[in-house]
Design an enzyme around this catalytic site. Structure first.
Site, PDB file in Angstrom:
ATOM      1  N   SER A 273       0.856  -1.197   0.000  1.00 41.43           N
ATOM      2  CA  SER A 273       0.000   0.000   0.000  1.00 41.43           C
ATOM      3  C   SER A 273       0.885   1.237   0.000  1.00 41.43           C
ATOM      4  O   SER A 273       2.029   1.177   0.461  1.00 41.43           O
ATOM      5  CB  SER A 273      -0.872   0.031   1.249  1.00 41.43           C
ATOM      6  N   ASP A 274       0.369   2.355  -0.530  1.00 46.81           N
ATOM      7  CA  ASP A 274       1.073   3.595  -0.244  1.00 46.81           C
ATOM      8  C   ASP A 274       0.898   3.850   1.247  1.00 46.81           C
ATOM      9  O   ASP A 274       0.025   3.277   1.899  1.00 46.81           O
ATOM     10  CB  ASP A 274       0.554   4.760  -1.091  1.00 46.81           C
ATOM     11  N   TRP A 275       1.765   4.699   1.783  1.00 46.77           N
ATOM     12  CA  TRP A 275       1.820   4.858   3.234  1.00 46.77           C
ATOM     13  C   TRP A 275       0.533   5.519   3.744  1.00 46.77           C
ATOM     14  O   TRP A 275       0.286   6.697   3.520  1.00 46.77           O
ATOM     15  CB  TRP A 275       3.063   5.667   3.600  1.00 46.77           C
ATOM     16  N   GLY A 276      -0.284   4.724   4.367  1.00 46.47           N
ATOM     17  CA  GLY A 276      -1.574   5.247   4.831  1.00 46.47           C
ATOM     18  C   GLY A 276      -2.650   5.114   3.766  1.00 46.47           C
ATOM     19  O   GLY A 276      -3.693   5.764   3.862  1.00 46.47           O
ATOM     20  N   GLY A 277      -2.425   4.246   2.779  1.00 46.30           N
ATOM     21  CA  GLY A 277      -3.375   4.126   1.670  1.00 46.30           C
ATOM     22  C   GLY A 277      -4.456   3.077   1.882  1.00 46.30           C
ATOM     23  O   GLY A 277      -5.337   2.915   1.039  1.00 46.30           O
TER      24      GLY A 277
END
Ligand code: BGC
Length: 734
Positions: A273-277
């Site tokens: 995932s993107d960071w916090g996605g």
């Protein structure tokens, strides 16, 4: 009856067999090695062996972070952690385990390679391969397993704050450069994590904007580079993007991840995932996410931690779904951290520095050069005014995730002083000073712009030639993650300053340090313009070499510069098409992105895709094809001569665009389908040969959900830029 002798022989034989078995069992080196640890065994066999040993809790632990940039392995089984790291142009400095604060280490200052826009402007897959190799070596030396790169999103609008991290507006060019970059990084046993998948073409509202785009534009414009990264580059991991696509966040988007990436393209790696996605446990479990990173919660409260374990424990989601994720993470691990044979890498080597300089030199684009003001004639110009904040500013340490702690970064002023200082007088003035707009206020810098302007104009008046080093920077609302640019114009009063300078000195060279197009409609009176990009460690030396003519510029633009923002397709349909209304955005420009739009709509951009001048000139001979009829799965062999007709050696990037004469659907006027970069001595002619697979001329048929090459006439245009076609030749597809 057996003879005694025979019995003896049999007994001895049995004893020997037992002895051998005993010996192998006790001291044989291989016999005790578990299959998952035995790298002589096939990868899939090792993955299955590891998988069957894991508890549910261990499986789930593999699917989420344990620190800001790592995910756990399986300590009980000696399966190591995975260490990830940004980004596309260098190996980012260490931060603390559990916070974004820098660790303050003294061994993490790296080679800053030029931004990917510079690499893209060199149009050279072999240079992209060397870039990937060097970056992979640096990552490996720093003990990273996954490099969060490259960024392959398409430049849809010049306002996107992250254009500098990507490779321009054309899917074919991006794909051709991404593939060798990926292959070479991974030869180091370091995975790429191709990002940001998908339709992440702006930073404004990036976490919450819901993008609607046609299937056709998705397939023809926004996905090809990702597909090539997976199928040709063999990418071992891929990062989902922050935005939504058709109502689902891209980090857990069934269509993008399950159906297209994994089922259709056969991706066997892990989706990070993107960071916090990640925003939802059920969707993350079911819709293709494999590793959750960067969520702002304690690690066991991540969406893909305890809550996800419960979904599988209760049987609400079948265990097979979890096993698929775990297989992918194990594969990633075995290809990287568990690969005992990977090389050791190298860091800040002279080769890496030399490569950083070469990329910076090859990427610089000469946009305009009236009266051959460049290269600088030091016999004629005895004094040089170097003006502009970017003359002394370093950039590698900014921009967001792409920032690195550069071991050093040569500024333009330093480069110019080193190259010209003993020949001409170098006068310097800052000229303007940037400031940082925050949400509701502006943080002023400690300079008075009116005073700076006065001083700069005086310095310009007292010098023979002006090198104005301006452009953008990585402040908020410039070339910066999380913020789109607030306007297309050059910031900080540069236009007015340049106009005032032109009033006192007409010999002005404008050097743009930026990663995206800027409004140059005011710049008609400026005789020479150079696109310098963010050039990394050797930025200033590379720039000076081009200004001096030691290096003949050969870069060509990887995206168009619209004359005005409204000319750009993304900005031609009002806010619904950019940046969206009520967090819904419809890409009404559809497949007409970049030059496809300008060509098809008959709008002249200020500088076209593929444009770039040289200190020499090139003539093109008529192109020939090997046949005049081709099958749909055939390959056209196109050849043409290019001659360096000018006074100095130089490289030319020849481009081949293809048009379909009569199509059953709307097609762009032309599309890039091939290119070649060749170096020619002054006066030299060389034959360029380019192979063009006809299958790449297909369009995406929405009704049939597949690629279609229609029979009929196709025209191949050969030229030096998308707006500088020299010859065309037709072929028929049967
Ligand atoms: C960025 C990614 C980056 C990640 C980790 C995110 O904000 O979008 O590109 O790799 O942070 O730093």
């Amino acid at each position: 009856m057996k003879s005694l002798k025979t019995d003896d022989v049999m007994k001895k034989g049995i004893i020997l067999v037992f002895a051998t078995m005993l010996c192998c069992a006790c001291c044989g080196p291989k016999t005790n090695t578990a299959v998952y640890l035995d790298d002589s065994k096939p990868l899939e066999q090792r993955v299955e062996d590891a998988l069957r040993r894991l508890t549910l809790e261990e499986k789930v632990a593999l699917c989420h972070a344990q620190s800001k940039f790592s995910s756990p392995g399986v300590p009980r089984l000696g399966i190591p952690e995975l260490w990830m790291n940004d980004g596309p142009f260098g190996v980012r400095a260490e931060i603390l385990y559990n916070s974004w604060e820098v660790a303050g280490n003294n061994n993490d200052s790296c080679t800053a390679f030029p931004a990917l826009t510079a690499l893209a402007s060199a149009w050279d897959p072999s240079l992209a391969a060397r870039y990937g190799k060097a970056l992979g070596e640096e990552a490996r030396y720093r003990k990273k397993d996954v490099q969060l790169a490259p960024g392959v999103n398409i430049c849809r609008t010049p306002l996107n704050g992250r254009n500098f991290e990507y490779m321009g507006e054309d899917p074919y060019l991006v794909a051709r450069l991404a593939v060798p970059y990926i292959q070479e990084i991974q030869k180091n046993g370091v995975a790429v994590c191709v990002k940001h998948y998908a339709v992440n073409n702006q930073e404004q509202w990036r976490d919450s904007v819901d993008v609607e785009v046609s299937d056709r534009a998705l397939r023809e414009i926004y996905l090809p580079a990702f597909k090539a990264a997976v199928q040709e580059g063999g990418a071992w991991s891929l990062m989902g993007s922050y935005n939504l696509f058709r109502g689902e966040h891209c980090c857990h988007n069934d269509l993008l991840l399950n159906k297209i990436l994994k089922e259709e393209w056969g991706f066997d790696g892990a989706v990070v995932s993107d960071w916090g996605g990640i925003h939802d446990t059920r969707q993350a479990a079911l819709n293709g996410a494999d590793i959750e990173m960067g969520t702002n919660k304690p690690y066991d409260e991540y969406y893909m931690a305890d809550a996800m374990a419960e979904l599988f424990r209760s049987g609400e989601v079948p265990m097979e779904v979890l096993d698929d994720k775990v297989r992918r993470v194990l594969r990633l691990n075995m290809r990287t951290a568990m690969n005992r044979n990977r090389p050791w890498g190298s860091f800040n080597s002279p080769e890496h520095t030399a490569l950083a300089r070469e990329v910076a030199e090859q990427g610089i684009v000469l946009l305009k050069n009236e009266g051959n003001l460049l290269p600088l004639n030091t016999e004629k110009f005895r004094s040089v005014a170097v003006i502009g904040e970017n003359a002394t500013r370093v950039h590698a340490g900014g921009g967001g995730a792409a920032k690195v702690k550069a071991r050093y970064e040569i500024t333009p002023l330093e480069g110019i002083r080193t190259r010209f200082g003993d020949k001409v007088k170098v006068n310097h003035a800052m000229g303007y000073c940037s400031y940082t707009p925050l949400a509701d206020r502006v943080i002023p810098e400690p300079y008075d712009n009116a005073e700076l302007k006065k001083e700069a104009v005086a310095v310009a008046a007292a010098s023979d030639v002006v090198l104005f080093i301006g452009g953008l920077n990585h402040n908020r609302y410039q070339d910066s993650e999380a913020f789109d640019r607030a306007s297309y114009e050059l910031p900080y009063g540069q236009e007015e300053l340049l106009e005032a300078i032109l009033d006192v000195n007409e010999n002005v060279v404008l050097v743009l340090v930026s990663g995206t197009a800027v409004d140059l409609s005011f710049a008609g009176g400026i005789p020479a313009i150079v696109q310098g990009w963010y050039g990394g460690s050797e930025a200033g030396n590379a720039l000076a070499a081009v200004l001096a003519g030691d290096v003949n510029p050969s870069g060509k633009l990887p995206f168009s510069f619209p004359a005005q923002l409204e000319d750009c397709g993304a900005h031609a349909f009002g806010p619904e098409a950019y940046p969206g209304i009520d967090l819904k955005e419809v890409y009404k420009d559809d497949i007409l992105v970049g030059y496809r739009w300008y060509d098809t709509k008959g709008i002249e951009p200020l500088y076209a895709f593929g444009h770039g001048l040289s200190y020499t000139s090139f003539a093109y001979g008529k192109p020939k094809t090997d046949k005049s009829f081709y099958a749909k799965d055939g390959t056209v062999k196109l050849s043409f001569d290019v001659t360096n007709t000018g006074p100095v050696d130089g490289a030319e990037i020849s481009q081949v665009y293809v048009s379909q004469s009569k199509a059953s659907v709307m097609r762009p006027v032309k599309e890039l389908k091939g290119f070649a970069k060749i170096f020619l001595r002054a006066g030299e002619t060389r034959r360029v040969e380019i192979e063009l697979p006809v299958s790449e001329w297909a369009f995406w048929d929405e009704a049939g959900a597949g690629w279609v090459v229609e029979p009929g006439e196709f025209v191949l245009h050969v030229g030096a830029a998308s707006d500088d076609i020299r010859h065309s030749v037709s072929v028929d597809v049967k």
